[in-house]
Write a protein that holds these residues in place. Sequence first.
Motif, PDB file in Angstrom:
ATOM      1  N   CYS A 185     -61.015-126.473  39.000  1.00  0.00           N
ATOM      2  CA  CYS A 185     -61.242-127.662  38.884  1.00  0.00           C
ATOM      3  C   CYS A 185     -62.230-128.377  39.733  1.00  0.00           C
ATOM      4  O   CYS A 185     -62.626-127.748  40.760  1.00  0.00           O
ATOM      5  N   ARG A 186     -62.653-129.430  39.251  1.00  0.00           N
ATOM      6  CA  ARG A 186     -63.905-130.321  39.839  1.00  0.00           C
ATOM      7  C   ARG A 186     -63.375-130.527  41.485  1.00  0.00           C
ATOM      8  O   ARG A 186     -64.302-130.936  42.208  1.00  0.00           O
ATOM      9  N   ASP A 187     -62.054-130.802  41.890  1.00  0.00           N
ATOM     10  CA  ASP A 187     -61.908-131.110  43.143  1.00  0.00           C
ATOM     11  C   ASP A 187     -61.594-129.968  43.980  1.00  0.00           C
ATOM     12  O   ASP A 187     -61.045-130.004  45.273  1.00  0.00           O
ATOM     13  N   SER A 188     -62.252-128.787  43.611  1.00  0.00           N
ATOM     14  CA  SER A 188     -62.336-127.524  44.417  1.00  0.00           C
ATOM     15  C   SER A 188     -61.009-126.705  44.521  1.00  0.00           C
ATOM     16  O   SER A 188     -61.160-125.721  45.160  1.00  0.00           O
ATOM     17  N   THR A 189     -60.186-126.923  43.651  1.00  0.00           N
ATOM     18  CA  THR A 189     -59.131-126.184  43.484  1.00  0.00           C
ATOM     19  C   THR A 189     -59.062-125.188  42.425  1.00  0.00           C
ATOM     20  O   THR A 189     -60.066-125.508  41.346  1.00  0.00           O
ATOM     21  N   TYR A 190     -58.557-124.083  42.459  1.00  0.00           N
ATOM     22  CA  TYR A 190     -58.643-123.045  41.305  1.00  0.00           C
ATOM     23  C   TYR A 190     -57.215-122.446  41.164  1.00  0.00           C
ATOM     24  O   TYR A 190     -56.587-122.318  42.412  1.00  0.00           O
ATOM     25  N   TYR A 191     -57.099-121.789  39.993  1.00  0.00           N
ATOM     26  CA  TYR A 191     -55.898-121.401  39.695  1.00  0.00           C
ATOM     27  C   TYR A 191     -56.228-120.183  38.715  1.00  0.00           C
ATOM     28  O   TYR A 191     -57.131-119.965  38.031  1.00  0.00           O
ATOM     29  N   TYR A 192     -55.219-118.873  39.087  1.00  0.00           N
ATOM     30  CA  TYR A 192     -55.423-117.660  38.306  1.00  0.00           C
ATOM     31  C   TYR A 192     -54.197-117.481  37.642  1.00  0.00           C
ATOM     32  O   TYR A 192     -53.114-117.853  37.785  1.00  0.00           O
ATOM     33  N   ASP A 193     -54.014-116.666  36.409  1.00  0.00           N
ATOM     34  CA  ASP A 193     -53.292-116.161  35.744  1.00  0.00           C
ATOM     35  C   ASP A 193     -52.159-115.332  36.306  1.00  0.00           C
ATOM     36  O   ASP A 193     -52.291-115.169  37.483  1.00  0.00           O
ATOM     37  N   ASN A 194     -51.583-114.608  35.593  1.00  0.00           N
ATOM     38  CA  ASN A 194     -50.561-113.612  36.115  1.00  0.00           C
ATOM     39  C   ASN A 194     -51.336-111.923  36.548  1.00  0.00           C
ATOM     40  O   ASN A 194     -50.475-111.436  36.966  1.00  0.00           O
ATOM     41  N   GLY A 195     -52.530-111.935  36.223  1.00  0.00           N
ATOM     42  CA  GLY A 195     -53.281-110.822  36.655  1.00  0.00           C
ATOM     43  C   GLY A 195     -54.194-110.236  35.578  1.00  0.00           C
ATOM     44  O   GLY A 195     -53.929-110.916  34.634  1.00  0.00           O
ATOM     45  N   PHE A 196     -54.763-109.318  35.904  1.00  0.00           N
ATOM     46  CA  PHE A 196     -55.705-108.773  34.855  1.00  0.00           C
ATOM     47  C   PHE A 196     -54.812-108.247  33.573  1.00  0.00           C
ATOM     48  O   PHE A 196     -53.783-107.472  33.828  1.00  0.00           O
ATOM     49  N   PHE A 197     -55.483-108.230  32.396  1.00  0.00           N
ATOM     50  CA  PHE A 197     -54.727-107.527  31.487  1.00  0.00           C
ATOM     51  C   PHE A 197     -55.897-107.015  30.317  1.00  0.00           C
ATOM     52  O   PHE A 197     -57.132-107.401  30.508  1.00  0.00           O
ATOM     53  N   ASN A 198     -55.212-106.112  29.820  1.00  0.00           N
ATOM     54  CA  ASN A 198     -56.106-105.313  28.637  1.00  0.00           C
ATOM     55  C   ASN A 198     -56.560-106.294  27.495  1.00  0.00           C
ATOM     56  O   ASN A 198     -55.245-106.138  26.653  1.00  0.00           O
ATOM     57  N   ALA A 199     -57.486-106.519  26.924  1.00  0.00           N
ATOM     58  CA  ALA A 199     -57.709-107.493  25.803  1.00  0.00           C
ATOM     59  C   ALA A 199     -58.347-106.472  24.806  1.00  0.00           C
ATOM     60  O   ALA A 199     -59.333-105.934  24.979  1.00  0.00           O
ATOM     61  N   ALA A 200     -57.650-106.452  23.583  1.00  0.00           N
ATOM     62  CA  ALA A 200     -58.085-105.608  22.714  1.00  0.00           C
ATOM     63  C   ALA A 200     -58.947-106.353  21.606  1.00  0.00           C
ATOM     64  O   ALA A 200     -58.665-107.658  21.261  1.00  0.00           O
ATOM     65  N   ALA A 201     -59.976-105.699  21.052  1.00  0.00           N
ATOM     66  CA  ALA A 201     -60.815-106.243  20.193  1.00  0.00           C
ATOM     67  C   ALA A 201     -60.121-106.918  19.077  1.00  0.00           C
ATOM     68  O   ALA A 201     -59.308-106.303  18.448  1.00  0.00           O
TER      69      ALA A 201
END
Length: 97
Positions: free
Chosen positions: A46-62
Amino acid sequence: MTVMATNASAETSTNGGGLVVTSINNGYDAYYSASSSRTVRFKLECRDSTYYYDNGFFNAAAGSGYSFFFGVGSGKGCRLQLMNTSYGVITQTGYVA
């Protein structure tokens, strides 16, 4: 990993390559349509210098689609970034309200 958001979208931004962020009145909906198989995660910056992550890395299939809802409120001016385990941010959208 899918969290469905209700309410009409206010503003959407895409990177033209399968990554989309939509501003919803109570947060931001992240969506990724994978063109190749890879291990990734979402980051909302975000522009106010905050950031958020999802629940962790996931394997994305084509050929598959993945979504995550960031319930952080709206109006912050944020963009969605897609990260991998090796290089960090590999692509991102523009900012939405």
